[in-house]
Design a protein around this motif. Sequence first.
Motif, PDB file in Angstrom:
ATOM      1  N   ARG A  81       0.836  -1.206   0.000  1.00 33.34           N
ATOM      2  CA  ARG A  81       0.000   0.000   0.000  1.00 33.34           C
ATOM      3  C   ARG A  81       0.865   1.248   0.000  1.00 33.34           C
ATOM      4  O   ARG A  81       0.497   2.274  -0.562  1.00 33.34           O
ATOM      5  CB  ARG A  81      -0.900   0.019   1.229  1.00 33.34           C
ATOM      6  N   GLN A 229      -0.203   5.395   3.278  1.00 37.50           N
ATOM      7  CA  GLN A 229      -0.972   5.045   2.086  1.00 37.50           C
ATOM      8  C   GLN A 229      -1.019   6.182   1.085  1.00 37.50           C
ATOM      9  O   GLN A 229      -1.020   5.949  -0.123  1.00 37.50           O
ATOM     10  CB  GLN A 229      -2.384   4.616   2.491  1.00 37.50           C
ATOM     11  N   LEU A 296      -4.910  -6.320  -0.377  1.00 37.65           N
ATOM     12  CA  LEU A 296      -4.104  -5.522   0.549  1.00 37.65           C
ATOM     13  C   LEU A 296      -4.936  -5.066   1.756  1.00 37.65           C
ATOM     14  O   LEU A 296      -4.662  -4.033   2.349  1.00 37.65           O
ATOM     15  CB  LEU A 296      -3.483  -4.305  -0.161  1.00 37.65           C
ATOM     16  N   HIS A 297      -5.963  -5.829   2.074  1.00 33.96           N
ATOM     17  CA  HIS A 297      -6.833  -5.513   3.204  1.00 33.96           C
ATOM     18  C   HIS A 297      -6.638  -6.591   4.280  1.00 33.96           C
ATOM     19  O   HIS A 297      -6.567  -7.777   3.955  1.00 33.96           O
ATOM     20  CB  HIS A 297      -8.291  -5.494   2.744  1.00 33.96           C
TER      21      HIS A 297
END
Lengths: 362, 306
Positions: A81, A229, A296-297
Motif C-alpha cells: 500500500r 498510504q 491488501l486488506h
Amino acid sequence: MLRLEVRAQPSAVMSWLSPVLALALTTLVATALFVALGKDPLQGLKLFFWEPIKSGYALGELALKATPIILVSLGLALCFRANIWNIGAEGQLLLGAIFGGGVALWVTANGIDVNRWAFVPVTIFAGALGGMLWASITALLRERFNANEILVSLMLVYVAQLLLSYLVFGPWKDPMGFNFPQTRSFDANTLLPRLVQGSRVHVGFVLAIAAAIGMWLFMQRTFAGFQLQVGGLAPAAARYAGFSARRAIWQAMLISGALAGMAGAMEATGPLGQLTPHVSTGYGFTAIIVAFLGRLHPAGCVMGASLLSMFLIGGELSQTRLALPAALTLVFQGLLLFSLLACDTLIHYRVVLRRKLQGGAA
Amino acid sequence: MNDIALLLAATLASGTAIALAGLGLLLNEKAGIVNLGAEGIMLLAALAGFAAAFHTGSAMAGFAVGAAAGALAAALFGVLVIWLNTNQYATGLALSILGAGLSAFLGKDYVGKKLELGAVPQLPLLSDLPFIGTVFFRQHPMVYVAIAVALLVAWFLFRTRSGLVLRSVGESPESAHALGYPVRPIRLLAVMTGGALCGLAGAFLSVAYAPLWVEGLVAGRGWIALALTTFATWRPVRVLLGSYLFGGVTMMQFFLQGEGVQVPSQFLSMLPYLATIVVLVLISRKPTWIRVNMPASLGKPFYSNN
C-alpha cells in the motif's frame, strides 16, 4: 473482436470478484493438469478443497498453516500500500526463526527453568527483533543509498537461508542428532502453548488474528497509517503535505519485518520445536500472493491465507496420496497470482465488442 | 600461475549465464519493461534445454529449445503487462513463482540424469598457448556467443534505426506512438527477445555449465542479472564486464576453499548475493547516475485506445 474500454470508475464489485474468478480459473487449470497426469481430477481437487476443512482436526491444521502466512501478508499488504516492494519477507521470517529459536535453544542448552506462559512473549519478541533487524538493512540501503528494495530484500533471502544453514550444520547442530542438520529439540517449557487439546494450533493463531485487527486499525484509523498510504497512492501529494517518504520506508519495513520475524519465531517454537534448514516452506513468498489476493486488506489477508493454506495442505496430501511432486503447490500458487493479475484488469477496464467502422473512436 | 589461469577461465564461464540473461533484460528495460520473472524464465528454460539435450543428445538442440522456452514464457508475461497493463513487478514475481514451481514439478524425472554429449571442440594452436590459451581459448562456445551478443546488442541499440525506435519506446512511448510506431508489438518483441536470451542463459547452465538438472539450479542468477542492468547503467558492454565480476566472485568461494581458507562454506556462498547488494548501493548512491541513464518510462504501462 474484443476490446478493453477504460471504466469511468474502478469497479468495486470486480475488485472483490476478481479473486473468485482467479480461483475458478486456477481450479480449471488444476483440473486439466490432474487429467493430463492421469489422476482422477475430482479426487485431486478433493485433496485441496475438502480434506483441509473436513474435520475439527483438519481445521486446526489449517489454522496452524495460516498463522505465519497471515502475519507475513499483513506486513506485506502495508508495504505494498505504501508502494514499498518488500519481496524478502522470507528472509525476515528466517531471521525471526533464528532469533526466536536461538533464545529457546539457549534456554534449553543451559537447562534454565522457565515459566511457559512468561516465556511466550520472550521468543516472539526475539523473533520480531530478528525480522526487524533484517528488514532494517533493506530500509537503510533504500532510504540512504536509494538501492532498489526488491533486489536488496531478495538477495537477503539467500543470505538468510545460508546463515540458517550455517547455524544448523555448524555451531547449533544437535550433538546427539546423528549428524542431521538440526538443533536439539527445544525444552517443552519454551514451546508455544496449544489452544485446544488434540490439535497442533497454538496461541500464535490468536496473535495473528489480533494482528489483523491491529493492522486494520492502523491502516484505517491512524494518521501514520494514512500517511503511509498517501505516500503509496500519490507520492507528489504526500511530499506536498510534508509526509516524510523516508519515515514511510522505515515504518513499513520495520512493521513488516517484525510481523515476519514473529511468524518465524512461532514456526520454530510452535509446530517444529527445533531449527532445521527447512523452517519455512516459502511462507514469505506465499504471503505475497495472499496480500494481493486479499486486496491488501487485513480481512482479505486472513481469507487469502486460509485459501493458500488449503493449497499447501492439498499439496502435501497429493504428495503422499497421489505421489505427485511437492512443487505442485508452487505451480498452483503461481497460476493463482497470474490469473488474479489478469482478472484484475477487469477492475479498471470493461470488455466490449469492437464494432467495425464506428466513427473514428480511436 | 596455473591456478590463476584456471580461476580466470572459470570466471568467464561462470559469468556467461549472467551476461546472457543480463543482456536480455537490458533489451527489455530499454523498451521500458522490467521483467522480475527472469529467474523463473531461466529455470523453465534450463529444464526445457536439459530435457531436449537429454533426449536428442545434442547440445545445440538444448540451447535452441531453451531459448524458445524462454521466449514463450516471456511472451506470457509480455501479453499481460503490455496489453492488460498489469503491474510489471507483480506479474514478474508471478512468473518467477510459477517458473520455480513448474520446473521443479516437471523436472522431477530429470534429477540425477547425465547428459551424453560429445566433447566441446577446441580451437587448435590458440588453446595450446600458455596461460592465455587456458583462460580464453578453451572455453565453451557459448562464452564467445555471450561476448558477441553483448557487441551485437550495443551495435543494435546505439547504431541502428531499429535500436533507436526500441529506445524511444522505452523513453517515451507516447512520442513513439505519435510518430506511428506500434509501441505494444515492439515492446512484446523486446520482451520475447529478452526472454530468449534469458532462456539461452538457463540452458547454458543446465546443458553446458553444470551440466545437470536440479530444482532451483539457477540459484538467484536471474535476480543478479536484474541488478546488473542497473549496475551497468544500461550499457551492454558494461553488463558483460559486470557479469564477469560476478562470475569472479562466485568462483572466488571455490578458489578460497581450495586454498584452505578457514571460513565456513555458507559464508563463502553468500559472496555473490552480498556483492550484488554492494554494487547496487554503490551505483544507486548518486541518484543522478540512475536518472540520466535509466529509460525514462521504465516500468510504466503505456495507455492508448487502440
